[in-house]
Write an enzyme that holds these catalytic residues in place. Structure first.
Site, PDB file in Angstrom:
ATOM      1  N   SER A 280       0.816  -1.214   0.000  1.00  0.00           N
ATOM      2  CA  SER A 280       0.000   0.000   0.000  1.00  0.00           C
ATOM      3  C   SER A 280       0.856   1.273   0.000  1.00  0.00           C
ATOM      4  O   SER A 280       0.360   2.348  -0.362  1.00  0.00           O
ATOM      5  CB  SER A 280      -0.930   0.002   1.213  1.00  0.00           C
ATOM      6  N   ASP A 522      -2.736   6.033  11.843  1.00  0.00           N
ATOM      7  CA  ASP A 522      -1.926   5.611  10.687  1.00  0.00           C
ATOM      8  C   ASP A 522      -0.674   6.482  10.630  1.00  0.00           C
ATOM      9  O   ASP A 522      -0.708   7.625  10.183  1.00  0.00           O
ATOM     10  CB  ASP A 522      -2.732   5.752   9.396  1.00  0.00           C
ATOM     11  N   HIS A 525       1.451   5.260   6.367  1.00  0.00           N
ATOM     12  CA  HIS A 525       1.153   5.853   5.063  1.00  0.00           C
ATOM     13  C   HIS A 525       1.323   7.361   5.130  1.00  0.00           C
ATOM     14  O   HIS A 525       1.635   7.921   6.177  1.00  0.00           O
ATOM     15  CB  HIS A 525      -0.268   5.473   4.630  1.00  0.00           C
TER      16      HIS A 525
END
Length: 553
Positions: A280, A522, A525
């Site tokens: 990702s 998160d 990312h």
């Protein structure tokens, strides 16, 4: 002749003749004097008429050349009318990207054309100056664009403001690259035409070693403008109150990198296929590039995902087509690159990771023109980091295998596949390095946090060591027969503790939802726009530095 006409009267007074001599010679002398005087007058008029004709022709040429004065002595330098007429416009000899000096001697000047300076160089004027040899008075050494060139020859200066799109090699169009002294100069549509960047393409500058500096020209695409950003990465849409995280530029030590010229990128990619393969974090980079390139397209409908998808979180293959350039920018989800599998054992089936086999998605990218691989983050998850009854080679499942050993074996499988299946003369292979995380007080699944971070780390002593997984990659790439371009982005991402989505992964409707989100932040990312835009900037610079075919500078 002037000496014959101009005679001292005192000389005549000293000459005495007898009256008889004068009387006998008076008629003869008078006639002779009249004849000589008439002849001298005729010759004098003829001489001045000839001189005026020469000057008239010269004046015409000088007028056409915008001369305000001509400082040469005609008695010592009798230029012919033809040589002055040909002295028309400055002829600049271009040798290896430089403008050669013009010889100011008579021979050199006779061979120099000065007549059409106004036509060829719109603002050229000639002024009376002290005599000097020609030189380049003002050219910008940092951008390759010639400006305010001053040429001086025999008390004459030609000052010419050359258009800013002119370079020493010719016309500079948007995205053009000009080789100069081992450095490449590039124009960018977002920069002013006078501001061009030197690119660290001479092999001596490590573009991944540097620092972050403020840049108000960023981002490449306005906040909220790109519909192809996963909701998890769209921090602005999810209510992040600050926006300074998009105002940073990576500045290498010792050189510059160009801004990513989307038009140039797409033109070089015309008719080709670019694929990102990995987890990702590579999807993060892929979406960033799609948004940067899309921003340059006037008709946004001519950029689309070929299957009509607008969400890309599920494993699969996604392809964005840029219709105007007949090219695609794809993403292939393959978090380990090697194959996830199952093994039927005595105690039932086990989920395993085949370290000796590539993922079955290879058929989706083996024919690509450019491939960007990454793998790393899924190797930190509990099952892979423990390595118990998980890693498989052939029919053997290791009861226990250290994750770094397993990672090295997987990369070895990848390297062999590349060498056996990739046509290095056509396909360019990249491996993007490990993107550093910033969890405080725990990991992604144990309450780690990174919210309320609004600035990068400025003190390099606070950065972590070079990732051990990337040291493993460093040992494998040199043994490959296929050239692989390693994008070492670990250190530059380590500075950017402010760039993660943190709690802004979704829009929260209640205070309870926001409080819950703080327990599952998160910090792996990156917000978009944001840090992955810089990865693509470095990707662009790397293509220009090492690229094949249309990417050769």
């Amino acid at each position: 002749m002037f000496m014959i006409l101009i005679m001292d009267s005192y000389f005549f007074k000293k000459l005495t003749f007898s009256e008889n001599f004068v009387s006998h010679r008076r008629i003869l002398l008078s006639g002779f004097s009249l004849g000589v005087g008439a002849s001298l007058l005729f010759l004098t008029l003829l001489f001045f008429n000839s001189s005026l004709n020469v000057l008239r022709g010269s004046t015409t040429s000088l007028a056409n050349s915008s001369f305000s004065s001509w400082p040469f002595s005609f008695s010592s330098h009798p230029f012919s009318s033809s040589s002055l007429t040909n002295a028309s416009s400055v002829s600049w000899v271009k040798e290896k990207g430089k403008i050669s000096e013009v010889n100011a001697s008579r021979e050199g000047f006779d061979n120099t054309h000065l007549s059409n300076s106004t036509e060829n160089h719109g603002n050229a004027t000639l002024h009376d100056e002290e005599q000097r040899f020609p030189k380049l008075n003002s050219s910008d050494p940092t951008n390759g664009v010639v400006k305010n060139v001053t040429l001086m020859a025999a008390k004459t200066r030609v000052s010419d403001e050359v258009g800013t799109e002119k370079t020493m090699e010719g016309e500079l169009h948007e995205g053009d690259l000009v080789k100069k002294n081992g450095v490449t100069v590039i124009g960018h549509d977002a920069d002013s035409k006078e501001k061009k960047m030197h690119v660290g393409l001479n092999g001596k500058c490590n573009i991944f070693d540097g620092k972050w500096v403020k840049d108000d020209s960023k981002p490449y695409y306005p906040l909220g403008s790109c519909p192809y950003i996963d909701r998890d990465f769209d921090c602005n849409l999810n209510g992040r109150p600050d926006s300074e995280y998009v105002k940073w530029k990576w500045q290498p030590n010792g050189c510059d990198i160009p801004s990513l010229n989307a038009t140039d990128f797409l033109e070089r990619l015309r008719g080709q296929k670019l694929v990102f393969v990995g987890d990702s974090l590579n999807r993060n980079m892929w979406e960033s590039l799609v948004c940067i390139l899309r921003q340059s397209i006037e008709d946004k409908k001519r950029v689309f995902e070929i299957s009509g998808k607008s969400e890309f979180k599920k494993k699969g293959v996604y392809a964005f087509r840029f219709e105007d350039y007949n090219c695609s920018v794809d993403f292939v989800g393959s978090p380990f690159i090697v194959q996830e599998s199952t093994f039927k054992g005595i105690n039932g089936s086990l989920e395993t990771l085949r370290l000796d086999l590539m993922d079955q998605t290879t058929s989706m990218y083996h024919d690509a023109d450019i491939i960007v691989f990454n793998t790393g983050h899924w190797w930190t998850h509990e099952k892979t980091s423990k390595g118990e009854d998980y890693y498989q080679e052939g029919n053997h499942v290791y009861p226990r295998l250290k994750v770094l050993n397993a990672y090295t074996r997987a990369l070895t499988t990848w390297a062999k596949w590349i060498d056996n299946n990739i046509d290095a003369s056509r396909t360019q292979v990249f491996f993007r390095g490990y993107s550093v995380t910033h969890f405080r007080g725990g990991q992604w699944n144990s309450g780690g946090q990174c919210n309320k971070e609004t600035e990068p780390i400025f003190n390099g002593t606070h950065l972590r060591k070079y990732p051990s997984k990337m040291r493993a990659l460093d040992n494998i790439i040199p043994k490959m027969k296929t050239p692989v371009i390693y994008m070492n982005i670990s250190r530059l991402t380590d500075y950017r503790k402010d760039g993660h989505p943190s709690i802004y992964r979704m829009e929260y409707k209640t205070a309870e939802e926001r409080a819950s989100a703080e327990l599952h932040q998160d910090c792996s990312h990156w917000c978009l726009p944001g840090v992955p835009d810089t990865w693509n900037e470095l990707f662009y610079a790397s293509l220009l530095k090492y690229g094949k075919g249309s990417w050769k500078t």
